[in-house]
Design an enzyme around this catalytic site. Sequence first.
Site, PDB file in Angstrom:
ATOM      1  N   GLY A  17       0.816  -1.217   0.000  1.00  0.00           N
ATOM      2  CA  GLY A  17       0.000   0.000   0.000  1.00  0.00           C
ATOM      3  C   GLY A  17       0.840   1.252   0.000  1.00  0.00           C
ATOM      4  O   GLY A  17       0.680   2.132  -0.829  1.00  0.00           O
ATOM      5  N   GLY A  40      -6.082  -6.142   0.521  1.00  0.00           N
ATOM      6  CA  GLY A  40      -6.331  -5.047   1.457  1.00  0.00           C
ATOM      7  C   GLY A  40      -5.127  -4.149   1.570  1.00  0.00           C
ATOM      8  O   GLY A  40      -4.021  -4.621   1.792  1.00  0.00           O
ATOM      9  N   ARG A 143     -16.389 -20.577 -18.405  1.00  0.00           N
ATOM     10  CA  ARG A 143     -17.152 -19.837 -19.433  1.00  0.00           C
ATOM     11  C   ARG A 143     -18.628 -19.647 -19.081  1.00  0.00           C
ATOM     12  O   ARG A 143     -19.481 -19.637 -19.947  1.00  0.00           O
ATOM     13  CB  ARG A 143     -16.996 -20.516 -20.807  1.00  0.00           C
ATOM     14  CG  ARG A 143     -15.578 -20.456 -21.293  1.00  0.00           C
ATOM     15  CD  ARG A 143     -15.296 -21.445 -22.354  1.00  0.00           C
ATOM     16  NE  ARG A 143     -15.358 -22.799 -21.843  1.00  0.00           N
ATOM     17  CZ  ARG A 143     -14.994 -23.872 -22.522  1.00  0.00           C
ATOM     18  NH1 ARG A 143     -14.571 -23.755 -23.755  1.00  0.00           N
ATOM     19  NH2 ARG A 143     -15.070 -25.067 -21.994  1.00  0.00           N
ATOM     20  N   GLN A 223      -2.185  -9.686  -3.558  1.00  0.00           N
ATOM     21  CA  GLN A 223      -1.615 -10.936  -3.035  1.00  0.00           C
ATOM     22  C   GLN A 223      -0.109 -10.979  -3.354  1.00  0.00           C
ATOM     23  O   GLN A 223       0.522  -9.939  -3.354  1.00  0.00           O
ATOM     24  CB  GLN A 223      -2.356 -12.175  -3.563  1.00  0.00           C
ATOM     25  CG  GLN A 223      -3.771 -12.297  -3.033  1.00  0.00           C
ATOM     26  CD  GLN A 223      -4.790 -11.516  -3.850  1.00  0.00           C
ATOM     27  OE1 GLN A 223      -4.776 -11.590  -5.057  1.00  0.00           O
ATOM     28  NE2 GLN A 223      -5.656 -10.792  -3.203  1.00  0.00           N
ATOM     29  N   GLY A 301      -8.908  -9.328   9.522  1.00  0.00           N
ATOM     30  CA  GLY A 301      -8.519  -9.094  10.913  1.00  0.00           C
ATOM     31  C   GLY A 301      -7.846 -10.305  11.553  1.00  0.00           C
ATOM     32  O   GLY A 301      -7.565 -10.311  12.750  1.00  0.00           O
ATOM     33  N   LYS A 330       9.417  -2.670   6.483  1.00  0.00           N
ATOM     34  CA  LYS A 330       9.306  -3.026   7.902  1.00  0.00           C
ATOM     35  C   LYS A 330      10.602  -3.538   8.537  1.00  0.00           C
ATOM     36  O   LYS A 330      10.566  -4.392   9.423  1.00  0.00           O
ATOM     37  CB  LYS A 330       8.153  -4.019   8.100  1.00  0.00           C
ATOM     38  CG  LYS A 330       6.797  -3.411   7.708  1.00  0.00           C
ATOM     39  CD  LYS A 330       5.629  -4.314   7.971  1.00  0.00           C
ATOM     40  CE  LYS A 330       4.931  -3.985   9.261  1.00  0.00           C
ATOM     41  NZ  LYS A 330       3.616  -4.637   9.387  1.00  0.00           N
ATOM     42  N   LEU A 331      11.723  -3.001   8.085  1.00  0.00           N
ATOM     43  CA  LEU A 331      13.008  -3.366   8.685  1.00  0.00           C
ATOM     44  C   LEU A 331      13.011  -2.992  10.168  1.00  0.00           C
ATOM     45  O   LEU A 331      13.584  -3.690  11.006  1.00  0.00           O
ATOM     46  CB  LEU A 331      14.133  -2.623   7.935  1.00  0.00           C
ATOM     47  CG  LEU A 331      15.556  -2.902   8.360  1.00  0.00           C
ATOM     48  CD1 LEU A 331      15.927  -4.353   8.052  1.00  0.00           C
ATOM     49  CD2 LEU A 331      16.543  -1.973   7.664  1.00  0.00           C
ATOM     50  N   SER A 414       9.126   3.246   7.640  1.00  0.00           N
ATOM     51  CA  SER A 414       7.966   3.476   8.518  1.00  0.00           C
ATOM     52  C   SER A 414       6.731   3.560   7.634  1.00  0.00           C
ATOM     53  O   SER A 414       6.850   3.677   6.421  1.00  0.00           O
ATOM     54  CB  SER A 414       8.127   4.769   9.333  1.00  0.00           C
ATOM     55  OG  SER A 414       7.475   5.848   8.695  1.00  0.00           O
TER      56      SER A 414
HETATM   57  P1  IMP Z   1      -8.852 -16.358  -1.426  1.00  0.00           P
HETATM   58  O1  IMP Z   1      -8.034 -15.444  -2.269  1.00  0.00           O
HETATM   59  O2  IMP Z   1      -9.922 -15.642  -0.634  1.00  0.00           O
HETATM   60  O3  IMP Z   1      -9.404 -17.527  -2.201  1.00  0.00           O
HETATM   61  O4  IMP Z   1      -7.880 -17.004  -0.327  1.00  0.00           O
HETATM   62  C1  IMP Z   1      -6.865 -17.925  -0.685  1.00  0.00           C
HETATM   63  C2  IMP Z   1      -5.605 -17.706   0.138  1.00  0.00           C
HETATM   64  O5  IMP Z   1      -5.017 -16.462  -0.203  1.00  0.00           O
HETATM   65  C3  IMP Z   1      -5.842 -17.639   1.647  1.00  0.00           C
HETATM   66  O6  IMP Z   1      -4.733 -18.206   2.308  1.00  0.00           O
HETATM   67  C4  IMP Z   1      -5.900 -16.156   1.933  1.00  0.00           C
HETATM   68  O7  IMP Z   1      -5.558 -15.854   3.274  1.00  0.00           O
HETATM   69  C5  IMP Z   1      -4.849 -15.661   0.964  1.00  0.00           C
HETATM   70  N1  IMP Z   1      -5.026 -14.268   0.567  1.00  0.00           N
HETATM   71  C6  IMP Z   1      -5.919 -13.765  -0.327  1.00  0.00           C
HETATM   72  N2  IMP Z   1      -5.770 -12.440  -0.452  1.00  0.00           N
HETATM   73  C7  IMP Z   1      -4.746 -12.090   0.369  1.00  0.00           C
HETATM   74  C8  IMP Z   1      -4.098 -10.834   0.650  1.00  0.00           C
HETATM   75  O8  IMP Z   1      -4.398  -9.779   0.096  1.00  0.00           O
HETATM   76  N3  IMP Z   1      -3.066 -10.895   1.547  1.00  0.00           N
HETATM   77  C9  IMP Z   1      -2.668 -12.049   2.122  1.00  0.00           C
HETATM   78  N4  IMP Z   1      -3.246 -13.230   1.880  1.00  0.00           N
HETATM   79  C10 IMP Z   1      -4.265 -13.254   1.010  1.00  0.00           C
END
Ligand code: IMP
Length: 429
Positions: A17, A40, A143, A223, A301, A330-331, A414
């Site tokens: 982010g 997120g 599909r 991800q 969370g 995050k060092l 930071s």
């Molecule tokens: P899904 O993407 O909801 O199907 O989850 C599959 C795997 O990916 C799970 O282990 C989730 O915790 C992980 N995952 C999905 N999105 C994130 C993310 O943005 N950060 C960290 N792990 C994620």
Amino acid sequence: MSNVTVIGTQWGDEGKGKIVDWLASRADIVVRFQGGHNAGHTLVVNDQVYKLSLLPSGLVRGKIGVIGNGVVVDPKALMSEIDRVVEQGLKVTPETLWIAETAPIILPLHGAIDRAREAVRGKHKIGTTGRGIGPAYEDKVARRAIRICDLSEPETLDWKIDELLLHHNTLLAGLGAPTFTKEEILAFLGEITPRLLPFACPVWDRLDEADRAGKRILFEGAQAVMLDVDHGTYPFVTSSNTVASVAASGSGMGPKAIGFVLGIAKAYTTRVGEGPFPSELFDDTGRGIAERGREFGTVTGRPRRCGWFDATMMRRAIRVGGVNGIALTKLDVLDGMDEVSICVGYELDGKTIQSFPSAPGAQARVKPVLETMKGWNETTAGARSWADLPAQAIKYVRRIEELIGAPVTLLSTSPQRDDTILVTDPFEG
Ligand code: IMP
């Protein structure tokens, strides 16, 4: 000058982010190309905290945000996110947000299936976010997905919904979960269409035009490589490809558009959800890292599992991800530790190996081979130049570079945007 693609190189939550926000301030357009609202990002801008899941981070900086065809879109999640950021003062209009008309829609039945399947998986559960991401991608490749462009064609929706329900209600009934009616799906689509459709456009065409006009495009991955459906710790992965090459196909551009690939890596490792994690710590050291790093998921969370930096896993992520340089984040979480370790290989059934195995049984059995070095007492938080860093911290960073075979392009010290040490400007390639 080049475009930039940002991807996570571990299991997500590397602190993309802040880096994306920093880069977005220097870009014209920011594009999401895979994933959905399972991602997120927390952006801290002055005293405002923005929590984004689906919206491209660039919107916070007043840039054009794009949701590419490779993303799966939950319209209700999108609308509530738009409402939230508009309330915080951002402008989100069809001029500032472009959504690919070919992007598949996540329906309520996708979330229901995701959760019902996880519930019956027992000890083999994946630990998904329960947001219907997997089932929506399955529908895309099968599909039968409803795509945003279908919303303007009632006759197309009519037969597509029949096909969807035939498939999903059979499955839901088999899982003992409530089924859906055609009326429910039509009511859902009827509600979201007037708000969603105005944002829909041929994103590929607009991006091509912008690229030709010399606009700077930033591709924002969600991800991370170890959650990639092909290259990650399958089946404990997400359902999309997360490597940089997908920035092109997931937005409708050619491979040359990707530009410089910046991989984001935490100075240690975390993971949410289930699945192998060789360098995981189960002791006070791990708990200390979790506490200092405030390691709780932005989306669900859930507490994050913490462990040492895994250079062996990362070496692979760098190669399959096409990473040109990394941003290390995050060092400062490691400040004050007597010793720090790096995973430099694995032991599997009495043998030392240098590459992470592919079969799930072997992945679960590997033990980390650790290299331990002296830590540092001084704080690295807020450092803005190498001169501000303790010698031992620099040694740690240099060792990481050596082991992973990629340079540190950027060091984040930071959550504040300006607490960044820039080694090379990714946009200058
Ligand atoms: P899904 O993407 O909801 O199907 O989850 C599959 C795997 O990916 C799970 O282990 C989730 O915790 C992980 N995952 C999905 N999105 C994130 C993310 O943005 N950060 C960290 N792990 C994620």
